[in-house]
Design an enzyme around this catalytic site. Sequence first.
Site, short mmCIF file in Angstrom:
data_model
loop_
_atom_site.label_atom_id
_atom_site.label_comp_id
_atom_site.label_asym_id
_atom_site.label_seq_id
_atom_site.Cartn_x
_atom_site.Cartn_y
_atom_site.Cartn_z
N SER A 30 0.84 -1.17 -0.16
CA SER A 30 0.14 -0.06 0.10
C SER A 30 0.86 1.11 0.13
O SER A 30 1.96 1.29 -0.83
CB SER A 30 -0.93 0.08 1.22
OG SER A 30 -2.03 0.94 1.00
N HIS A 34 -7.46 -5.14 -2.03
CA HIS A 34 -6.35 -4.57 -1.14
C HIS A 34 -5.97 -5.31 0.04
O HIS A 34 -4.72 -4.99 0.66
CB HIS A 34 -6.73 -3.32 -0.78
CG HIS A 34 -5.66 -2.21 -0.58
ND1 HIS A 34 -4.82 -1.66 -1.25
CD2 HIS A 34 -5.29 -1.47 0.44
CE1 HIS A 34 -4.01 -0.85 -0.98
NE2 HIS A 34 -3.98 -0.84 0.31
#
Length: 155
Positions: free
Chosen positions: A13, A127
């Site tokens: 991320s 994610h």
Amino acid sequence: FIDTSRLAVTGGSYAGYLVAWIISHDQRFKAACAQRGVYDLGTFFGEGNAWRLVPNYFGGYPWEEKTRPTLFRESPINYVDKIHTPFIIFHGENDLRTGVIQSEMLYKSLKVLGRTVEYVRHPGGTHELTRTGNNRQRVDQMLRTIEFFDRFIKH
């Protein structure tokens, strides 16, 4: 004791963004791994569900003259020609936070440049790829990372 001749860097991320930034500005690492990162902030504005980070942290929108130079300067994709570190990139194909196009662009650019790069796009992955995602994909990502690092770090 840290053996500075055998350094690796990894992150996901925001830390995936940082990995790309670091290896495009520093050559000390023998291998790098990024997961679900953002590499082009202008594209991120249009495809990520966290798009508000662009105006909130970079001072405006991609079409604003005052913001464009900042987004260019802070996007690792614009330094891709300076990446020489062997690099493996992971992304989940259903990542709505940082869309898969981020990794696709970085990977394709590095391939065109003839750099050592591998890319794993996990089907159905989100994610949460390395945190709470599909257990098989998490294990796969960890094993591939270890194998990749072993290839480039062992003497």
